[in-house]
Write a protein that holds these residues in place. Structure first.
Motif, mmCIF file in Angstrom:
data_model
loop_
_atom_site.group_PDB
_atom_site.id
_atom_site.type_symbol
_atom_site.label_atom_id
_atom_site.label_comp_id
_atom_site.label_asym_id
_atom_site.label_seq_id
_atom_site.Cartn_x
_atom_site.Cartn_y
_atom_site.Cartn_z
ATOM 1 N N GLU A 487 -1.250 13.017 -15.746
ATOM 2 C CA GLU A 487 -2.043 13.229 -16.947
ATOM 3 C C GLU A 487 -1.838 14.623 -17.528
ATOM 4 O O GLU A 487 -1.943 14.830 -18.734
ATOM 5 C CB GLU A 487 -3.529 13.025 -16.624
ATOM 6 C CG GLU A 487 -3.867 11.580 -16.268
ATOM 7 C CD GLU A 487 -5.347 11.412 -15.975
ATOM 8 O OE1 GLU A 487 -6.066 12.449 -15.984
ATOM 9 O OE2 GLU A 487 -5.784 10.271 -15.733
ATOM 10 N N ASN A 488 -1.540 15.623 -16.631
ATOM 11 C CA ASN A 488 -1.305 16.971 -17.149
ATOM 12 C C ASN A 488 0.115 17.175 -17.651
ATOM 13 O O ASN A 488 0.522 18.290 -17.968
ATOM 14 C CB ASN A 488 -1.621 18.001 -16.062
ATOM 15 C CG ASN A 488 -0.774 17.789 -14.811
ATOM 16 O OD1 ASN A 488 0.105 16.927 -14.785
ATOM 17 N ND2 ASN A 488 -1.061 18.576 -13.776
ATOM 18 N N ILE A 514 11.427 13.589 0.451
ATOM 19 C CA ILE A 514 11.648 13.260 -0.962
ATOM 20 C C ILE A 514 10.306 12.812 -1.519
ATOM 21 O O ILE A 514 9.745 11.801 -1.080
ATOM 22 C CB ILE A 514 12.710 12.158 -1.132
ATOM 23 C CG1 ILE A 514 14.042 12.622 -0.512
ATOM 24 C CG2 ILE A 514 12.879 11.802 -2.599
ATOM 25 C CD1 ILE A 514 15.115 11.560 -0.522
ATOM 26 N N ALA A 515 9.771 13.584 -2.460
ATOM 27 C CA ALA A 515 8.459 13.289 -3.034
ATOM 28 C C ALA A 515 8.570 13.265 -4.552
ATOM 29 O O ALA A 515 9.293 14.082 -5.146
ATOM 30 C CB ALA A 515 7.434 14.325 -2.587
ATOM 31 N N ASN A 516 7.857 12.327 -5.179
ATOM 32 C CA ASN A 516 7.879 12.218 -6.644
ATOM 33 C C ASN A 516 6.471 11.947 -7.159
ATOM 34 O O ASN A 516 5.619 11.401 -6.447
ATOM 35 C CB ASN A 516 8.822 11.107 -7.092
ATOM 36 C CG ASN A 516 8.380 9.734 -6.596
ATOM 37 O OD1 ASN A 516 8.724 9.361 -5.476
ATOM 38 N ND2 ASN A 516 7.624 8.989 -7.403
ATOM 39 N N THR A 517 6.244 12.346 -8.398
ATOM 40 C CA THR A 517 4.956 12.063 -9.030
ATOM 41 C C THR A 517 4.902 10.606 -9.464
ATOM 42 O O THR A 517 5.928 9.968 -9.710
ATOM 43 C CB THR A 517 4.763 12.969 -10.257
ATOM 44 O OG1 THR A 517 5.876 12.812 -11.144
ATOM 45 C CG2 THR A 517 4.673 14.434 -9.845
ATOM 46 N N ARG A 518 3.687 10.078 -9.560
ATOM 47 C CA ARG A 518 3.491 8.681 -9.988
ATOM 48 C C ARG A 518 2.925 8.661 -11.410
ATOM 49 O O ARG A 518 3.645 8.911 -12.357
ATOM 50 C CB ARG A 518 2.585 7.968 -9.010
ATOM 51 C CG ARG A 518 3.161 7.929 -7.584
ATOM 52 C CD ARG A 518 2.279 7.152 -6.649
ATOM 53 N NE ARG A 518 2.284 5.742 -6.978
ATOM 54 C CZ ARG A 518 1.473 4.826 -6.443
ATOM 55 N NH1 ARG A 518 0.560 5.215 -5.572
ATOM 56 N NH2 ARG A 518 1.561 3.562 -6.798
ATOM 57 N N GLY A 519 1.679 8.462 -11.577
ATOM 58 C CA GLY A 519 1.094 8.492 -12.925
ATOM 59 C C GLY A 519 1.638 7.384 -13.820
ATOM 60 O O GLY A 519 1.822 6.231 -13.415
#
Length: 592
Positions: A487-488, A514-519
């Motif tokens: 959201e940001n 390995i990490a990723n944003t969802r949203g």
């Protein structure tokens, strides 16, 4: 050099010296025993001499006190026979003092302490003196000393005896002997050098001393009082004075239980007579040890150290050196040097042959990896032709994934033949290259995302490097496919390889994250639907690596972690891990 080389008896010289010391130990024990016996005899001789000297030095006091004791006993008997103070009794005491020059006073005092008969000062009250309270209490013969006699006007020894008339106490008779007259009587002895003598009574009062009365504290042993020294026999002991001087003391009874003499002189120090029985074997032992160690060092140890230096030089530079000419070496050392030289020559030859073999094998192995890489690139080119002729987007996407997997394997073989060694590869460099290609191929739209990459240096063997690259490629592809924007406005992909160090089993551990944003997803749901092949491949690769996959899914992030051990190459273990992972259904869920 071994870890216990500090131990002093590991050296040959020390062991030879220890053996000689053990061999000479009986001689040393005999010498010590003799020295102890000599010391004991010397101690007994010194103590006997001190007892004799003390008795001789106290002879004057003994004669004077004995004479005074005999006089008071006789006078007490006369007074008792006369029934007390008879008329003209003072004449008897005057005659006794006049006949005995050592006496300065003689007299009789009644039970009230009044001097009734005396050689002088008749009628004097004796109750204020030192003698009256003691003899009136004990009513026994007593010998005391006075620093200033009231009648004689000088320091005296007073001998007194009670007078018994019909069994009742009727006073006492006393005789005074000035200290100045004691050593003038026949039988007295002059004091030896360093000999201190004093006399004392049973109550511990000092009667006389060879010096000043103020020095009495330096003549008495510390920790022992004069009354504790009273005994009926003569004896000697060692002690320390108040000033800390070590002395030998002797106690000699003059009148047993009444008057005693205490003599002392300095304790003799160690002299040559006592030290020579010990010093001679010690010197002999030291000379023998020095000669033995010098001979061992010149004949053996020096050459052994030279041989060790030659071995050290050979280990660093492969230069072969011999010891001194064989004529200067013992036969045993010459044989050892010959065997060592032959061994070193054979080792150099074997190493040369081994290096040639390793070089040839490395060349062949690099050639194999080069050919495998070329074949994989050929396959990738064929797949690329198929992609161009594919009629549907689904087919082109599938073929593109296949092409990326083939190129990942090819990059491993390229690193193997390009690197300095053909055994291990730098996983961090390969991941950086493969993931960059994967991201470039996966970002087909105009999305703007933040990519953070961090790769720690980790060395892997090919049996782990290949599945690790393929897994990373699949995981990054899934992350790009299913990631979204928060959201940001944040859209981030974090990729990191970290080295965790040794685990409890002693193996090097590494973690791939390995990490990723969802949203809000970038791609529509109909564009990201898959068959689950990627998930199955990830699970299979994790099994093949021998690692553990952990996923952490939240509303904003999808976090993928692979923890594995950087094992040594083990082809049997790797083959055992190859199985159909797609049929197990244990693959992790996609990033979305």
């Amino acid at each position: 050099m071994s870890g216990g080389s500090w131990w002093p008896f590991r050296g040959l010289a020390a062991r030879v010296a220890g053996t000689l010391a053990i061999a000479l130990m009986p001689i040393g024990a005999i010498a010590v025993y003799q020295a102890v016996q000599i010391g004991a005899d010397e101690q007994r001789r010194v103590e006997a001499a001190l007892l004799t000297s003390t008795a001789e030095a106290a002879a004057g006091e003994a004669l004077a006190i004995s004479a005074a004791g005999g006089a008071v006993a006789t006078l007490a008997a006369h007074v008792a026979a006369d029934g007390g103070a008879a008329d003209g009794c003072s004449e008897m005491f005057v005659n006794v003092v006049r006949a005995t020059p050592q006496f300065s006073f003689a007299g009789y005092a009644d039970a009230d302490g009044i001097l009734r008969c005396a050689s002088a000062d008749v009628g004097r009250d004796m109750t204020e003196g030192l003698l009256y309270p003691v003899i009136n209490r004990d009513r026994q013969p007593v010998v005391m000393a006075s620093g200033f006699g009231a009648i004689s006007g000088t320091s005296v020894i007073v001998s007194a005896a009670p007078v018994q008339i019909n069994g009742a106490y009727a006073g006492f008779v006393l005789v005074s002997v000035p200290h100045s007259r004691i050593f003038g009587i026949p039988g007295s002895s002059t004091l030896e050098a360093n000999l201190d003598v004093l006399t004392f009574n049973a109550e511990g009062e000092v009667l006389s001393t060879g010096g000043d009365f103020g020095d009495v504290a330096e003549m008495v042993p510390v920790g022992r009082t004069l009354p504790s020294l009273v005994t009926n026999r003569q004896y000697s002991f060692s002690g320390r004075t108040a000033s800390g001087e070590q002395r030998i003391f002797a106690v000699v009874p003059i009148i047993p239980g009444v008057v005693h003499a205490l003599g002392s002189w300095p304790r003799p120090t160690l002299g040559w007579t006592r030290l020579s029985p010990i010093l001679f074997p010690v010197l002999m032992l030291m000379v023998g040890l020095v000669v033995a160690m010098g001979a061992v060092n010149a004949l053996v140890i020096r050459h052994i150290r030279h041989l060790r230096r030659n071995m050290t030089e050979f280990s660093t530079s492969r230069r072969i050196e011999t010891l001194a000419p064989s004529g200067r070496l013992s036969q045993e050392l010459a044989e050892i040097d010959e065997v060592w030289t032959d061994l070193a020559n054979r080792l150099v030859q074997d190493e040369a042959e081994l290096e040639n073999m390793v070089h040839e094998k490395n060349v062949l192995l690099k050639e194999v990896h080069h050919r495998v890489k070329n074949n994989l690139q050929l396959i990738a080119s064929i797949v690329n032709l198929k992609i161009r002729r594919a009629s549907t987007p689904e087919a082109r996407r599938t073929l593109k994934e296949v092409q990326m997997r083939v190129m990942s394997i090819a990059s491993v073989h390229r690193a193997l033949y390009s690197g300095p060694t053909s055994g291990q590869v730098a996983a961090d460099e390969l991941l950086n290259s493969v993931i960059a290609s994967t991201i470039s191929a996966g970002l087909t739209d105009d999305r703007l995302i933040t990519i953070n990459q961090s790769y720690a240096p980790v060395q892997l063997y090919p049996d782990q490097a290949v599945p690790l690259l393929l897994m990373a490629s699949e995981a990054v592809t899934n992350a790009l496919k299913y990631m979204g924007r928060l959201e940001n406005g944040e859209a981030t992909l974090d990729i990191a390889l970290t080295a965790e160090g040794l685990n409890a089993s002693g193996q090097n551990t590494a973690v791939l994250r390995i990490a990723n944003t969802r949203g809000t997803p970038f791609l529509a749901p109909d564009q990201v639907s898959g068959s689950g092949l990627g998930r199955s491949l990830i699970a299979g690769f994790a099994t093949q690596i021998g690692g553990t996959v952990v996923t952490d899914v939240s509303e904003d992030w999808y976090d993928f972690r692979l923890t594995f051990e950087a094992d040594t190459f083990n082809p049997q273990s790797q083959d055992a891990n190859l199985h159909d992972v797609e049929a197990e259904g244990s693959a992790p869920k996609p990033a979305g």
